[in-house]
Design an enzyme around this catalytic site. Structure first.
Site, PDB file in Angstrom:
ATOM      1  N   GLY A 127       0.837  -1.196   0.000  1.00 10.84           N
ATOM      2  CA  GLY A 127       0.000   0.000   0.000  1.00 10.84           C
ATOM      3  C   GLY A 127       0.876   1.252   0.000  1.00 10.84           C
ATOM      4  CB  SER A 128       0.186   4.642   1.225  1.00 15.62           C
ATOM      5  OG  SER A 128      -1.007   4.737   0.462  1.00 15.62           O
ATOM      6  CB  THR A 129       4.176   1.363   3.768  1.00 13.89           C
ATOM      7  OG1 THR A 129       3.914   0.129   3.094  1.00 13.89           O
ATOM      8  CG2 THR A 129       3.218   1.520   4.924  1.00 13.89           C
ATOM      9  CG  PHE A 130       5.819   0.463  -2.747  1.00 11.86           C
ATOM     10  CD1 PHE A 130       6.852  -0.381  -2.327  1.00 11.86           C
ATOM     11  CD2 PHE A 130       5.647   0.667  -4.112  1.00 11.86           C
ATOM     12  CE1 PHE A 130       7.677  -0.996  -3.260  1.00 11.86           C
ATOM     13  CE2 PHE A 130       6.467   0.040  -5.042  1.00 11.86           C
ATOM     14  CZ  PHE A 130       7.488  -0.794  -4.623  1.00 11.86           C
TER      15      PHE A 130
END
Lengths: 370, 639
Positions: free
Chosen positions: B328-331
């Protein structure tokens, strides 16, 4: 007075037989100490039996040949009756019916027969001394076969073969023709061949007996079963080497690898701890005993004495040979003790009684001379 | 007496003498035969029989070494040994096993559970081994059996060392457990050439540290040369080669932190991996739910085993190293750094964010419905603008993304010192070619790149990988290999072998690029999606929330009544203090919803505990359970 007592009590003792016997007994006591893992109770027991057996020997040695001749038939008859009684109401122990309960103790009638049969046969030939014909051999053979058959049925192959051989020795010394002996030898060999090469030997012998013979030929067939004794026995003897591992140092012995190491397999202990040298000494002691026995037989004054002494001597030899042969793996395992060495009171008493008979035969000769 | 008779007598005496001589020859020849047999055995073949006798009497009895003890960084014991009596049966020595067990249970209590466990052990092992039917006998039970032991050939009582995990479920996936050596293990040991070292040993490490450090923990088996009798009983000892006990392990794990995090997870499923960025040492490695490793030590009861194995919560799955989730957005921080390093024009531009991105015929929705209007590079990290990263991904292209991400071990094992780590999936055209069979499915579509940009699509990584990448970022590009074991201590000499924190590699990142990304992540904590969770923190952290889609919503609005198992996974990566980080971590709470909802509060409390030594005074609702409704503020900034 003292001279009379000497003549009466001591003179009948044959010093050579006594010397060699004592040497073997001393050796066997030393050996038992090791074989039993220093069991003093067994040593004390053995010494007790030695005293009893020596006393019996002394008593028998002091019995005149005339008395022995008179005792021959009753001893045989009693022995035979006892064997029949065993077959009918004997105690079963280890799968064999060998013992008879008499009050508090139990007896093994085959032991009595070991001496009664040669006495009986010697008496028989002595009786027909001047006119021995082939029919006498035939009747003697019947006298022999009945008890042997009964003992074989118990089953006790070893003892029956020993008793048969003791009877045969009487026949041999009584002049059984060489041709017939040759024929018997051929028959025996043939039978041995059949037993070992023919699967249905079970019909003739007990199954365990067949197995023993087959195992003797190839112990590795059953290394943990029947072959175990033979393998461990030969390993013990072979590992002893020329000088042996030394008294009390037999590893095979002390680690429990040798079954029945105080009785039938005591020779494995001997071979392991005293080596080839010890074995040679034991063989020489036995040879001296046998040689002395044969001399006594040769010099005996009566046919009864000659036959009895000769048969007892050769029977003693047979014990020694069969036991050592079985422990060293050239004969099948049969339950025969090493004479004078194996632990066991009955065997020692009967052996020394035999020597007493030899001495009696010898003593009579001395009396005749004097 | 007539002359004839005397003559006859003489002839007879002569004949008898012949017989005596024949007998003497017979005796002599047979004794000669015996002697030659003795000579053969004792002189010629002596060597052979000597060897046989030696083999006969000497037996090597293995003495298993005692297994090394596992402690945490502060010396708290996590796995140790204790000695206890077991009642053991050798099945091969039983004629009627059922009957034996029946008889035994009249003396010693044998429960149905014991029987089930015994049966399972039998299925797994060879029959001639002795297997425990009851463990941990009391002294009274030992005495009772001893009095009856003659009735039970092939049954014995043995004193054995047992493994014990005093903390039970805590860190169970990390520590692992030992179990009985089964047929498969034996084959493996044989293959590795160490089977001899396991003679006399019943157990080995099956998972976790117990497995990956098996060699060090096990030690070296000793031997006793004993004289035995024919029955195999030892008579006396000839020589003894003592065993070398296994090494003790000191982990880099702080078990108190671990416990705090596990408590925070409570009944929720998920994982947290915390790494000391300066060394790569793991500070905590949580995988929830866990299991009690003590259940496995004497052979697990099949009922327990089934329960663990069939539970939909998958308690036996080590989510930290084997659980693969889209990041998800942790990427995004890594995407941002890749863009800066590649000097892509978008990093210098402000774009218009309408709340969606149209690529080809597809409309890619932003989680922040309506959009932000204008969006800069730096702002895009703070508010987690999907629209921005969609465009960034398209500009960069899948090859550039994959190339950069591979340097951070995405799609590859981190090399953590635990077996069975999964590599995750770093999507690329090459990967797709390998992964799929038919030409149509093997083709990389440029539209797929768009999803990759926001950590969705084929992207799939383990929490270990996320924590590892975060730690590398926190360390400004100096990468250490994650490891759980810090020191290996020889129990005899006391020699300590430190697992040297040698950097694996140092990235060629430009410092200003790294700092720019980290500023963005600080913004997440200060004013972005992590702000609520980090309110009042006395240190500055740098983090990023993430939401991993479990169920594609296909453009429809997020429905709060959706089945719990279909809810999004909640992610959070963070390190602190931002300038000089001492801890970096990644958290995922399965089906936890937005990253800010479930994962960030756990991260906050873990950081507080690690940095300040105590938990923050937060409202209970935020601290533990999943909030039913996300606050308006959170909705405003997306995930």
């Amino acid at each position: 007075m003292i001279k009379h007592l000497w003549d009466r009590l001591i003179r009948p003792i044959d010093p050579w037989l006594l010397l060699f016997t004592t040497l073997v007994l001393i050796l066997s006591t030393i050996l038992l100490f090791s074989a039993s893992n220093r069991d003093l109770d067994m040593i004390i027991n053995k010494i007790t039996f030695m005293c009893i057996a020596l006393t019996v020997m002394w008593l028998v040695a002091n019995t005149s040949q005339q008395t022995l001749i008179r005792l021959a038939v009753p001893a045989y008859v009693v022995g035979l009756l006892l064997l029949i009684a065993v077959a009918l109401f004997g105690d079963i122990s280890h799968g064999a019916r060998r013992w008879l309960h008499i009050g508090v103790t139990k007896i093994q009638p085959s032991e009595l027969m070991k001496l009664a049969l040669p006495m009986m046969l010697a008496w028989y030939f002595h009786h027909f001394e001047t006119s021995i014909r082939w029919k006498h051999y035939l009747f003697a053979a019947i006298l022999m076969i009945v008890p042997v058959g009964l003992i074989m049925k118990q089953p006790d192959l070893g003892t029956s073969l020993l008793i048969a051989s003791s009877g045969f020795y009487v026949l041999f010394f009584a002049g059984l023709s060489w041709k017939f002996i040759g024929l018997l030898g051929a028959l025996g060999g043939g039978l041995a061949y059949v037993v070992t090469h023919w699967n249905s030997c079970i019909n003739i012998l007990h199954e365990y007996q067949c197995r023993r013979v087959a195992t003797m030929l190839d112990p590795m067939q059953d290394p943990l079963g029947a072959g175990y004794h033979i393998i461990q026995g030969t390993i013990a003897i072979g590992s002893g080497g020329i000088f042996g591992k030394g008294w009390l140092n037999g590893t095979q012995t002390h680690l429990d690898f040798i079954p029945e190491r105080t009785t039938d397999f005591i020779f494995a202990v001997f071979g392991e701890e005293f080596g080839l040298l010890g074995n040679a000494i034991l063989l020489i002691l036995y040879l001296l005993l046998i040689g002395r026995g044969l001399i006594i037989a040769n010099n005996a004054s009566t046919l009864f004495g000659r036959l009895l002494a000769g048969a007892i001597t050769l029977t003693f030899f047979t014990y020694a040979f069969v036991n050592m042969g079985m422990v060293s793996g050239i004969l099948p395992v049969v339950g025969i003790p090493l004479p004078l060495v194996s632990y066991g009171g009955t065997s020692m008493v009967s052996l020394l009684t035999g020597f007493g008979l030899l001495m009696s035969v010898q003593g009579d000769r001395k009396l005749m001379k004097s | 007496m007539s002359q004839g008779e005397i003559k006859n007598q003489h002839r007879e005496r002569y004949a008898f003498q012949l017989r005596i001589i024949a007998a003497a020859l017979f005796v002599l020849s047979l004794f000669a035969l015996l002697f030659s047999r003795f000579f053969w055995l004792q002189a010629v073949q002596h060597e052979k029989y000597m060897t046989l006798a030696e083999q006969n009497r000497i037996s090597l009895v293995p003495i298993p070494p005692s297994r090394g003890i596992i402690r945490d960084r502060n010396g708290v014991v996590l796995a140790h040994n204790f000695s206890a009596y077991t009642l053991e049966i050798t099945p091969s020595k039983q004629t009627d096993l059922e009957e034996t067990i029946e008889q035994l249970s009249s003396i010693i209590e044998i429960t149905a559970k014991d029987k089930r466990r015994f049966k399972k052990l039998r299925d797994e092992t060879r029959d001639f081994e002795t297997l425990p039917i009851r463990t941990r006998l009391s002294d009274e039970e030992v005495a009772r059996f001893a009095a009856n032991s003659y009735r039970f050939p092939g049954v014995e009582i043995k004193a054995r060392l047992f493994r014990h995990y005093p903390l039970g479920e805590i860190a169970s996936h990390l520590i692992g457990y030992i179990g009985r050596i089964n047929t498969k293990d034996l084959e493996q040991l044989d293959e590795d050439g160490v089977a001899a070292n396991y003679r006399g040993t019943d157990h080995l490490g099956k998972i976790g540290i117990e497995q990956s450090y098996e060699q060090q923990l096990h030690g070296k088996t000793g031997f006793e040369e004993v004289e035995i009798d024919s029955g195999g009983r030892a008579v006396r000892t000839l020589r003894r080669t003592p065993p070398v006990p296994g090494s003790d392990l000191t982990l880099s794990i702080d078990i108190k932190l671990q416990k705090v995090v596990e408590d925070l997870f409570d009944k929720r499923r998920g994982s947290l991996v915390a790494i000391d960025p300066k060394t790569g040492g793991l500070l905590a490695m949580v995988s929830k739910p866990g299991f009690d490793p003590n259940l496995f030590v004497d052979g697990i009861d099949p009922l327990n085993w089934n329960e663990l194995n069939t539970s939909p919560d998958k308690p036996l799955l080590n989510r930290a190293t084997r659980g693969e989730y889209p990041p998800g957005s942790t990427f995004k921080p890594f995407m941002a750094l890749a863009a800066l390093e590649g000097d892509f024009p978008l990093t210098r531009q402000t774009i218009s964010d309408p709340g969606y991105f149209i690529y080809g015929n597809n409309k890619f929705r932003d989680s922040h419905a309506g959009g932000y209007g204008s969006m800069s590079f730096d702002r895009s990290i703070v508010v987690s603008s999907d629209t921005y990263f969609y465009q960034l991904a398209v500009q960069m292209g899948i090859d550039n993304i994959a190339k950069f991400m591979a340097t951070l071990d995405f799609g590859n094992q981190t090399g953590v010192d635990l077996n069975g780590e999964r590599p995750g999936i770093l999507p690329s055209p090459e990967w797709k070619k390998k992964r799929f069979k038919t030409p149509a499915t093997q083709k990389w579509y440029s539209g797929e790149t768009v999803s990759v940009g926001i950590g969705q699509g084929y992207n799939s990584y383990t929490p270990m990988q996320m924590a590892h990448a975060t730690a590398t970022l926190a360390n400004r590009g100096v990468m250490f290999r994650p490891h759980a074991v810090g020191k290996i201590i020889d129990p005899i000499t006391g020699t300590i072998k430190v697992v040297e924190p040698q950097p694996v590699k140092t990235m060629t990142w430009q410092s200003k690029n790294v700092e720019r990304v980290i500023r963005g992540m600080e913004g997440v904590i200060r004013e972005g999606t992590g702000a609520r969770s980090f309110a009042g923190a006395n240190y500055l952290a740098a983090g990023k929330t993430g939401t991993a889609q479990v169920y594609s919503l296909k453009g429809s609005k997020y429905n709060k009544n959706i089945s719990e198992r279909l809810r999004d996974h909640s992610w959070f990566i963070v390190f602190a203090p931002a300038e000089n980080p001492t801890i970096a971590l990644a958290v995922i709470v399965e089906n936890g919803g937005f990253g800010a909802q479930a994962a960030a509060p756990i991260a906050r409390q873990a950081l507080d505990y690690y940095i300040n030594g105590k938990l923050p005074a937060l409202p209970k609702a935020t601290a533990s359970s999943v909030p039913q409704a996300a606050s308006a503020a959170e909705e405003a900034v997306g995930d």
